[in-house]
Scaffold this active site. Structure first.
Site, short mmCIF file in Angstrom:
data_model
loop_
_atom_site.label_atom_id
_atom_site.label_comp_id
_atom_site.label_asym_id
_atom_site.label_seq_id
_atom_site.Cartn_x
_atom_site.Cartn_y
_atom_site.Cartn_z
N GLU A 83 24.66 54.53 48.16
CA GLU A 83 25.86 54.59 47.25
C GLU A 83 26.03 56.12 46.77
O GLU A 83 26.94 56.52 46.26
CB GLU A 83 25.73 53.71 46.06
CG GLU A 83 24.68 53.76 45.09
CD GLU A 83 24.37 52.43 44.47
OE1 GLU A 83 24.77 51.20 44.71
OE2 GLU A 83 23.52 52.51 43.54
N HIS A 101 20.62 42.77 43.35
CA HIS A 101 20.11 44.29 43.61
C HIS A 101 18.48 44.24 42.98
O HIS A 101 18.15 43.61 41.94
CB HIS A 101 20.83 45.10 42.91
CG HIS A 101 20.49 46.60 43.06
ND1 HIS A 101 20.11 47.14 44.09
CD2 HIS A 101 20.73 47.68 42.20
CE1 HIS A 101 19.71 48.54 44.15
NE2 HIS A 101 20.17 48.77 42.72
N TYR A 153 29.77 37.84 34.11
CA TYR A 153 31.09 37.38 35.04
C TYR A 153 31.80 38.49 35.13
O TYR A 153 32.95 38.63 35.07
CB TYR A 153 31.82 36.27 34.25
CG TYR A 153 32.80 35.43 34.92
CD1 TYR A 153 32.32 34.52 35.91
CD2 TYR A 153 34.19 35.85 34.82
CE1 TYR A 153 33.39 33.74 36.42
CE2 TYR A 153 35.15 35.07 35.27
CZ TYR A 153 34.78 34.31 36.33
OH TYR A 153 35.64 33.17 37.09
N SER A 165 32.00 41.93 38.32
CA SER A 165 32.56 42.05 39.73
C SER A 165 31.86 40.91 40.72
O SER A 165 32.62 40.29 41.34
CB SER A 165 32.18 43.47 40.19
OG SER A 165 32.48 43.95 41.65
N GLN A 166 30.60 41.00 40.69
CA GLN A 166 29.77 40.09 41.29
C GLN A 166 29.76 38.89 40.79
O GLN A 166 30.03 37.63 41.54
CB GLN A 166 28.37 40.45 41.63
CG GLN A 166 28.41 41.73 42.47
CD GLN A 166 28.42 41.44 44.00
OE1 GLN A 166 28.26 40.43 44.55
NE2 GLN A 166 29.16 42.22 44.77
N SER A 197 34.75 38.77 29.32
CA SER A 197 34.67 38.00 30.62
C SER A 197 34.75 36.45 30.17
O SER A 197 35.15 35.72 31.18
CB SER A 197 33.67 38.33 31.41
OG SER A 197 33.04 39.60 31.60
N ASP A 230 22.92 46.66 35.66
CA ASP A 230 21.32 46.81 35.90
C ASP A 230 20.76 47.31 34.52
O ASP A 230 19.71 46.89 34.52
CB ASP A 230 21.27 47.75 37.05
CG ASP A 230 21.50 47.07 38.44
OD1 ASP A 230 21.22 46.13 38.65
OD2 ASP A 230 22.30 47.76 39.15
N GLU A 231 21.44 48.23 34.04
CA GLU A 231 20.81 48.89 32.86
C GLU A 231 20.60 47.76 31.60
O GLU A 231 20.03 48.26 30.46
CB GLU A 231 21.59 50.04 32.33
CG GLU A 231 22.99 50.04 31.74
CD GLU A 231 24.01 49.67 32.86
OE1 GLU A 231 23.75 49.57 33.97
OE2 GLU A 231 25.36 49.88 32.45
N GLY A 290 32.28 43.00 44.53
CA GLY A 290 32.35 41.31 44.36
C GLY A 290 33.88 41.21 44.48
O GLY A 290 34.16 39.90 45.08
#
Ligand SMILES: NC(=O)C1=CN([C@@H]2O[C@H](COP(=O)(O)OP(=O)(O)OC[C@H]3O[C@@H](n4cnc5c(N)ncnc54)[C@H](OP(=O)(O)O)[C@@H]3O)[C@@H](O)[C@H]2O)C=CC1
Ligand SMILES: CC(=O)[C@](C)(O)C(=O)O
Length: 331
Positions: free
Chosen positions: A195, A108, A25, A27-28, A53, A83-84, A134
């Site tokens: 990016e 992504h 929960y 940014s995106q 969050s 992602d990590e 986001g």
């Protein structure tokens, strides 16, 4: 020209009677969860116990569960974790609940394309990737607009994967702005390139170098901040609205002549060769390996670089100046 798809191309009914779990929960995550909820979708949120969050999600009226419980309850699962951390959370808490007919979503392609996550064959695996931060995915939705999205199908177990991806994109407001079909590989490689070279890496390097050059020559740091950072947004807004032509139409002839004659001296053949090298490191998996190993090692280099950057002069000057901008949005 590649086809863009809009509201009338996507069917929100595919989400009727489905429960969508938004895992993460941030940014995106907050934007997807709230936009889907406002689109009438049954949304739940999955987070780890003690997550910061969770309070925000609950305050927004959402049901929050542990990741495993959310994955088990949901029909469609969108992974919006950093992602990590996706690999280990997926393996321990999501994969055991991927029963036949479920849909696994990503925003992504990194973890699928670089094989950090390998889903079972009985689920759809799709991507809906907003091409914007986001907070703008949320803000534009509230304004009746949306952020353009990419969508892609990696695995089509149900035969409906593509329609489901498009329905989800509609739910978050993406089809208001237009969605474009891609593949996991294309999205991953172009997103990383964008990016690193243009949006975040290239732009911040350009801003800092311009600022440093002016300050080193004895000009006021506040003035250098306005010139090299603040005005970037005003110029970029014009470019986004009407291309480079609209920007050039609005700026003075003096600025336009400077743009055309001096700009090419900033991005030289050497810079272009470096861009190709960075792209090749992305395509070969070299960047992905470096990022995965850096995280496994506990982010020593990443942390050191973050600290150094936070202390940069432009950040100190900016903080003081922005504190005086009453109009600045704080989300
Ligand atoms: N940022 C963006 O605008 C864009 C991001 N994407 C993609 O979207 C995905 C999400 O990125 P982003 O929104 O930036 O992520 P954020 O870092 O903003 O948010 C991550 C969320 O995951 C939670 N979280 C972190 N670790 C765990 C864990 N181990 N278990 C459960 N929850 C956890 C965090 O909770 P807490 O804060 O409480 O720790 C937070 O709610 C990524 O795949 C990214 O590439 C795609 C397009 C744009
Ligand atoms: C906001 C966005 O699209 C980025 C820069 O690719 C990202 O945050 O991953």
């Amino acid at each position: 020209m590649a086809r863009m798809y809009y509201d009338s191309d996507a069917n929100l009914d595919l989400l009727a009677n489905k429960t969508v779990a938004i895992i993460g929960y941030g940014s995106q995550g907050h934007a997807h969860a709230l936009n889907l909820k406002d689109s009438g979708v049954n949304v739940i949120v999955g987070l780890y116990p003690g997550s910061k969050s969770a309070t925000k999600a609950k305050e927004a009226g959402l049901e929050v569960y542990d990741v495993a419980e959310a994955a088990q309850k949901a029909d469609w699962i969108m992974i919006l974790l950093p992602d990590e951390v996706q690999k280990s959370v997926y393996k321990n808490e999501i994969e055991p609940h991927l029963t036949e007919g479920k849909v696994l979503f990503f925003a992504h392609g990194f973890n699928i394309h670089f094989a950090q996550v390998v889903p079972p064959a009985n689920v759809d695996v799709v991507m809906v990737a907003p091409k914007g931060p986001g907070h703008l995915v949320r803000r534009t939705y509230e304004q009746g607009e949306g952020v353009p999205c990419l969508f892609a199908v990696y695995q089509n177990a149900s035969g409906q994967a593509r329609d489901r991806a498009m329905a989800y994109a509609k739910g978050i407001g993406g089809t208001r702005a237009g969605i474009l079909e891609t593949t996991f590989r294309e999205e991953t490689e172009t997103d990383l390139f964008g990016e690193q070279v243009v949006l975040c890496g290239g732009l911040s390097a350009l801003i800092k170098s311009g600022f440093e050059t002016l300050v080193a020559a004895g000009y006021q740091p506040e003035l250098a901040y306005f010139e090299c950072l603040h005005e970037v947004k005003l110029i970029v807004d014009l470019i986004v609205e009407g291309g480079l032509a609209k920007m050039r139409d609005s700026i003075s002839n003096t600025a336009e002549y400077g743009d055309l004659t001096r700009g090419p001296r900033i991005v030289t053949d050497e810079t272009r060769a470096e861009m190709r090298k960075i792209l090749q490191e992305i395509q070969s998996g070299q960047f992905a390996r470096e990022f995965v190993l850096e995280n496994q090692a506990g982010k020593p280099g990443f942390t050191a670089m973050r600290r150094r950057e936070a202390e940069h002069h432009i950040e100190e000057v900016g903080k003081d100046l922005r504190a005086m901008f009453s109009w600045l949005k704080k989300d």
